[in-house]
Design a protein around this motif. Structure first.
Motif, PDB file in Angstrom:
ATOM      1  N   GLY A  77       0.805  -1.209   0.000  1.00  0.00           N
ATOM      2  CA  GLY A  77       0.000   0.000   0.000  1.00  0.00           C
ATOM      3  C   GLY A  77       0.838   1.258   0.000  1.00  0.00           C
ATOM      4  N   TRP A  78       0.217   2.311  -0.446  1.00  0.00           N
ATOM      5  CA  TRP A  78       0.767   3.656  -0.316  1.00  0.00           C
ATOM      6  C   TRP A  78      -0.039   4.385   0.757  1.00  0.00           C
ATOM      7  N   PHE A  79       0.685   5.098   1.576  1.00  0.00           N
ATOM      8  CA  PHE A  79       0.100   5.862   2.667  1.00  0.00           C
ATOM      9  C   PHE A  79       0.699   7.258   2.621  1.00  0.00           C
ATOM     10  N   ARG A  80       0.054   8.205   3.262  1.00  0.00           N
ATOM     11  CA  ARG A  80       0.622   9.550   3.263  1.00  0.00           C
ATOM     12  C   ARG A  80       0.355  10.243   4.583  1.00  0.00           C
ATOM     13  N   GLN A  81       1.221  11.174   4.884  1.00  0.00           N
ATOM     14  CA  GLN A  81       1.002  12.042   6.044  1.00  0.00           C
ATOM     15  C   GLN A  81       1.050  13.477   5.549  1.00  0.00           C
ATOM     16  N   THR A  82      -0.089  14.115   5.579  1.00  0.00           N
ATOM     17  CA  THR A  82      -0.184  15.509   5.167  1.00  0.00           C
ATOM     18  C   THR A  82      -0.077  16.390   6.405  1.00  0.00           C
ATOM     19  N   PRO A  83       0.303  17.655   6.211  1.00  0.00           N
ATOM     20  CA  PRO A  83       0.538  18.547   7.361  1.00  0.00           C
ATOM     21  C   PRO A  83      -0.645  18.600   8.320  1.00  0.00           C
ATOM     22  N   GLY A  84      -0.361  18.360   9.585  1.00  0.00           N
ATOM     23  CA  GLY A  84      -1.381  18.451  10.621  1.00  0.00           C
ATOM     24  C   GLY A  84      -2.294  17.252  10.737  1.00  0.00           C
ATOM     25  N   LYS A  85      -2.029  16.217   9.956  1.00  0.00           N
ATOM     26  CA  LYS A  85      -2.902  15.042   9.977  1.00  0.00           C
ATOM     27  C   LYS A  85      -2.130  13.775  10.305  1.00  0.00           C
ATOM     28  N   GLU A  86      -2.868  12.769  10.724  1.00  0.00           N
ATOM     29  CA  GLU A  86      -2.280  11.456  10.945  1.00  0.00           C
ATOM     30  C   GLU A  86      -1.994  10.801   9.593  1.00  0.00           C
ATOM     31  N   ARG A  87      -1.089   9.848   9.618  1.00  0.00           N
ATOM     32  CA  ARG A  87      -0.824   9.092   8.394  1.00  0.00           C
ATOM     33  C   ARG A  87      -2.088   8.358   7.969  1.00  0.00           C
ATOM     34  N   GLU A  88      -2.359   8.349   6.673  1.00  0.00           N
ATOM     35  CA  GLU A  88      -3.594   7.760   6.177  1.00  0.00           C
ATOM     36  C   GLU A  88      -3.347   6.897   4.957  1.00  0.00           C
ATOM     37  N   PHE A  89      -4.259   5.998   4.748  1.00  0.00           N
ATOM     38  CA  PHE A  89      -4.213   5.079   3.609  1.00  0.00           C
ATOM     39  C   PHE A  89      -4.520   5.837   2.327  1.00  0.00           C
ATOM     40  N   VAL A  90      -3.782   5.505   1.250  1.00  0.00           N
ATOM     41  CA  VAL A  90      -4.034   6.107  -0.057  1.00  0.00           C
ATOM     42  C   VAL A  90      -4.522   5.055  -1.049  1.00  0.00           C
ATOM     43  N   ALA A  91      -3.758   3.975  -1.194  1.00  0.00           N
ATOM     44  CA  ALA A  91      -4.109   2.940  -2.165  1.00  0.00           C
ATOM     45  C   ALA A  91      -3.331   1.680  -1.854  1.00  0.00           C
ATOM     46  N   SER A  92      -3.835   0.549  -2.316  1.00  0.00           N
ATOM     47  CA  SER A  92      -3.108  -0.702  -2.141  1.00  0.00           C
ATOM     48  C   SER A  92      -3.384  -1.628  -3.295  1.00  0.00           C
ATOM     49  N   ILE A  93      -2.507  -2.613  -3.435  1.00  0.00           N
ATOM     50  CA  ILE A  93      -2.658  -3.602  -4.494  1.00  0.00           C
ATOM     51  C   ILE A  93      -2.194  -4.950  -3.984  1.00  0.00           C
TER      52      ILE A  93
END
Length: 113
Positions: free
Chosen positions: A35-51
């Motif tokens: 999976g790809w995950f991301r952490q944007t400013p001020g937010k918790e790390r979150e799920f983006v996509a998976s395969i």
């Protein structure tokens, strides 16, 4: 154990595109959901996509804009990101899905308005 390294981030204008790559090693890489995950400013790390194999899953906020793909021969999982928005700015990580405890350094994506 799977070892993953992210690359491909950068600076792009809103509406532009970037392609991220996740290079994997380890005997079980090809059979694992990645999976790809991301952490944007001020937010918790979150799920983006998976395969996993050919089955993909996306977060609602990237549907229609991002595409995850896998090249099993090269042990690479890519994330093609189109129509990028300033809200997509953040650090992007790849990991198994569900994620393991170890997170790499990630790759920075910055989208300017």
């Amino acid at each position: 154990q799977v070892h993953l390294v992210e690359s491909g981030g950068g600076l792009v204008q809103a509406g532009g595109s970037l392609r991220l790559s996740c290079a994997g090693s380890g005997r079980t890489f090809s059979s694992q959901a990645i999976g790809w995950f991301r952490q944007t400013p001020g937010k918790e790390r979150e799920f983006v996509a998976s395969i996993k194999w050919i089955t993909t899953s996306y977060a609602e906020f990237v549907k229609g804009r991002f595409t995850i793909s896998r090249d099993s021969a090269k042990n690479v999982v890519d994330l093609q990101m189109n129509s990028l928005e300033p809200e997509d700015t953040g650090v992007y990580y790849c990991n198994t899905d569900p994620p393991g405890n170890y997170w790499g350094q990630g790759t920075q994506v910055t989208v300017s308005s």
